[in-house]
Design a protein around this motif. Structure first.
Motif, mmCIF file in Angstrom:
data_model
loop_
_atom_site.group_PDB
_atom_site.id
_atom_site.type_symbol
_atom_site.label_atom_id
_atom_site.label_comp_id
_atom_site.label_asym_id
_atom_site.label_seq_id
_atom_site.Cartn_x
_atom_site.Cartn_y
_atom_site.Cartn_z
ATOM 1 N N SER A 1 2.482 -0.733 -1.098
ATOM 2 C CA SER A 1 2.827 -1.093 -2.481
ATOM 3 C C SER A 1 2.339 -0.057 -3.494
ATOM 4 C CB SER A 1 2.256 -2.466 -2.837
ATOM 5 O OG SER A 1 0.841 -2.435 -2.824
ATOM 6 N N HIS A 2 1.228 0.625 -3.176
ATOM 7 C CA HIS A 2 0.694 1.676 -4.049
ATOM 8 C C HIS A 2 -0.380 2.435 -3.287
ATOM 9 C CE1 HIS A 2 -1.993 -1.730 -4.784
ATOM 10 N NE2 HIS A 2 -2.862 -0.960 -5.410
ATOM 11 N N GLY A 3 -0.965 3.454 -3.936
ATOM 12 C CA GLY A 3 -1.807 4.394 -3.201
ATOM 13 C C GLY A 3 -3.273 4.024 -3.055
ATOM 14 N N HIS A 4 -3.696 2.898 -3.623
ATOM 15 C CA HIS A 4 -5.132 2.576 -3.572
ATOM 16 C C HIS A 4 -5.598 2.304 -2.143
ATOM 17 C CE1 HIS A 4 -5.053 1.322 -8.101
ATOM 18 N NE2 HIS A 4 -5.195 2.621 -7.924
ATOM 19 N N GLN A 5 -6.870 2.693 -1.938
ATOM 20 C CA GLN A 5 -7.485 2.617 -0.604
ATOM 21 C C GLN A 5 -7.374 1.227 0.023
ATOM 22 O OE1 GLN A 5 -8.442 4.851 1.427
ATOM 23 N NE2 GLN A 5 -10.647 5.028 1.612
ATOM 24 N N ASP A 6 -7.526 0.188 -0.802
ATOM 25 C CA ASP A 6 -7.511 -1.167 -0.232
ATOM 26 C C ASP A 6 -6.095 -1.644 0.115
ATOM 27 O OD1 ASP A 6 -7.213 -1.237 -3.123
ATOM 28 O OD2 ASP A 6 -7.444 -3.416 -3.030
ATOM 29 N N SER B 1 -2.087 0.524 -11.518
ATOM 30 C CA SER B 1 -2.145 1.987 -11.425
ATOM 31 C C SER B 1 -1.899 2.357 -9.971
ATOM 32 C CB SER B 1 -3.509 2.494 -11.899
ATOM 33 O OG SER B 1 -4.546 1.908 -11.145
ATOM 34 N N SER B 2 -1.773 3.652 -9.696
ATOM 35 C CA SER B 2 -1.514 4.065 -8.318
ATOM 36 C C SER B 2 -1.904 5.514 -8.148
ATOM 37 C CB SER B 2 -0.029 3.878 -7.964
ATOM 38 O OG SER B 2 0.231 4.315 -6.644
ATOM 39 N N SER B 3 -3.029 5.741 -7.477
ATOM 40 C CA SER B 3 -3.413 7.108 -7.116
ATOM 41 C C SER B 3 -3.967 7.042 -5.700
ATOM 42 C CB SER B 3 -4.474 7.647 -8.083
ATOM 43 O OG SER B 3 -5.529 6.716 -8.227
ATOM 44 N N PHE B 4 -3.954 8.194 -5.002
ATOM 45 C CA PHE B 4 -4.506 8.237 -3.652
ATOM 46 C C PHE B 4 -6.031 8.318 -3.725
ATOM 47 C CE2 PHE B 4 -0.186 9.861 -2.898
ATOM 48 C CZ PHE B 4 0.200 8.974 -1.905
ATOM 49 N N PRO B 5 -6.700 8.007 -2.602
ATOM 50 C CA PRO B 5 -8.162 8.102 -2.581
ATOM 51 C C PRO B 5 -8.680 9.486 -3.010
ATOM 52 C CG PRO B 5 -7.385 6.911 -0.663
ATOM 53 C CD PRO B 5 -6.165 7.429 -1.357
ATOM 54 N N ASP B 6 -7.888 10.546 -2.813
ATOM 55 C CA ASP B 6 -8.323 11.886 -3.230
ATOM 56 C C ASP B 6 -8.000 12.159 -4.702
ATOM 57 O OD1 ASP B 6 -5.601 12.358 -3.328
ATOM 58 O OD2 ASP B 6 -5.561 13.793 -1.669
ATOM 59 N N MET C 1 6.201 10.990 0.690
ATOM 60 C CA MET C 1 6.026 12.441 0.826
ATOM 61 C C MET C 1 4.587 12.792 1.223
ATOM 62 S SD MET C 1 8.896 13.778 0.552
ATOM 63 C CE MET C 1 10.184 12.545 0.649
ATOM 64 N N TRP C 2 3.614 12.056 0.727
ATOM 65 C CA TRP C 2 2.195 12.292 1.057
ATOM 66 C C TRP C 2 1.981 12.089 2.562
ATOM 67 C CZ3 TRP C 2 -2.548 9.320 1.924
ATOM 68 C CH2 TRP C 2 -3.725 9.978 1.519
#
Ligand code: NI
Ligand code: MN
Length: 226
Positions: free
Chosen positions: A48-53, A110-115, A77-78
């Motif tokens: 659903s989004h990039g968060h770690q959980d 929001s949506s970002s990757f752990p990095d 793509m990631w």
């Protein structure tokens, strides 16, 4: 359609001879420590989004099983960079997969990757086939956009809504969401995994009952059939 709860916001869906895993966060979830990641089957992993959980175990599951990712463009793509295939979509889009139709719908989050890199817009999913139709909210605030779901999808048989508050809707907003999506059978997610999202289940159950709605708190590894 069988739905198995794997903790937090993670569900395994068995339908039309295929297995989907949504938002896998298992290996770092103490409540799900009895689940052996390697034993999990999957044909698709929906994120659903990039968060770690929500993505923690996606790479391991895809590499163990050969499952493909279904998510927004940036997330697909990631994972492609890591050698994992997927099907990129974005909000408003539908695609007919071999298990049924998926529509990506809006989520306010929001949506970002752990990095820290950009992970596109967060989404929810409407998944539909001959067996059942359901909405998975992902992490979201209550939003008027939810009113579009019953206008643009088949009638929902059930919905999986976040309600742990702090990062997402609380149960009072989830009650309004259930009106917006015109669905009175709700499975709860995104609660009790860590301190900020602990809920009082008895209070929530009576609030839903007072509006003639059903709220289901599944035990981890419990299955429901629809
Ligand atoms: Ni999140
Ligand atoms: Mn979350």
């Amino acid at each position: 359609m069988k739905i198995k709860y794997l903790g937090h916001s993670c569900f395994q869906v068995s339908t039309a001879g295929k297995t989907l895993i949504i938002d896998p966060f298992i290996s770092a979830n103490e409540q799900a420590s009895h689940i052996d990641l390697k034993s999990l089957q999957a044909d698709y992993v929906l994120l659903s989004h990039g968060h770690q959980d929500h993505i923690l175990d996606a790479e391991a599951i895809c590499k163990n099983t050969g499952a493909k990712i279904i998510s927004n463009y940036e997330i697909v793509m990631w994972y492609k960079e890591k050698g994992i295939e997927g099907h990129p979509m974005n909000p408003g889009g539908n695609w007919d997969f071999d298990f049924g139709r998926v529509k990506l719908v809006n989520a306010i989050h929001s949506s970002s990757f752990p990095d820290g890199s950009y992970a596109g817009n967060p989404v929810g999913f409407v998944i539909s086939n001959k067996e059942a139709t359901f909405y998975f909210s992902g992490d979201t605030a209550l939003t008027m956009d939810m009113q579009l779901i019953p206008k643009t999808s088949q009638k929902l048989d059930f919905a999986i809504l976040c309600l742990g508050d702090n990062f997402t809707m609380d149960y009072k907003d989830a009650l309004i969401a259930s009106d917006f999506i015109e669905c009175n059978k709700i499975i709860a997610c995104h609660y009790d995994t860590f301190g900020w999202i602990e809920v009082n289940k008895a209070e929530i159950i009576s609030a839903f009952e007072a509006e003639n709605k059903e709220i289901i708190f599944m035990d981890i590894s419990e299955e429901q059939k629809f």
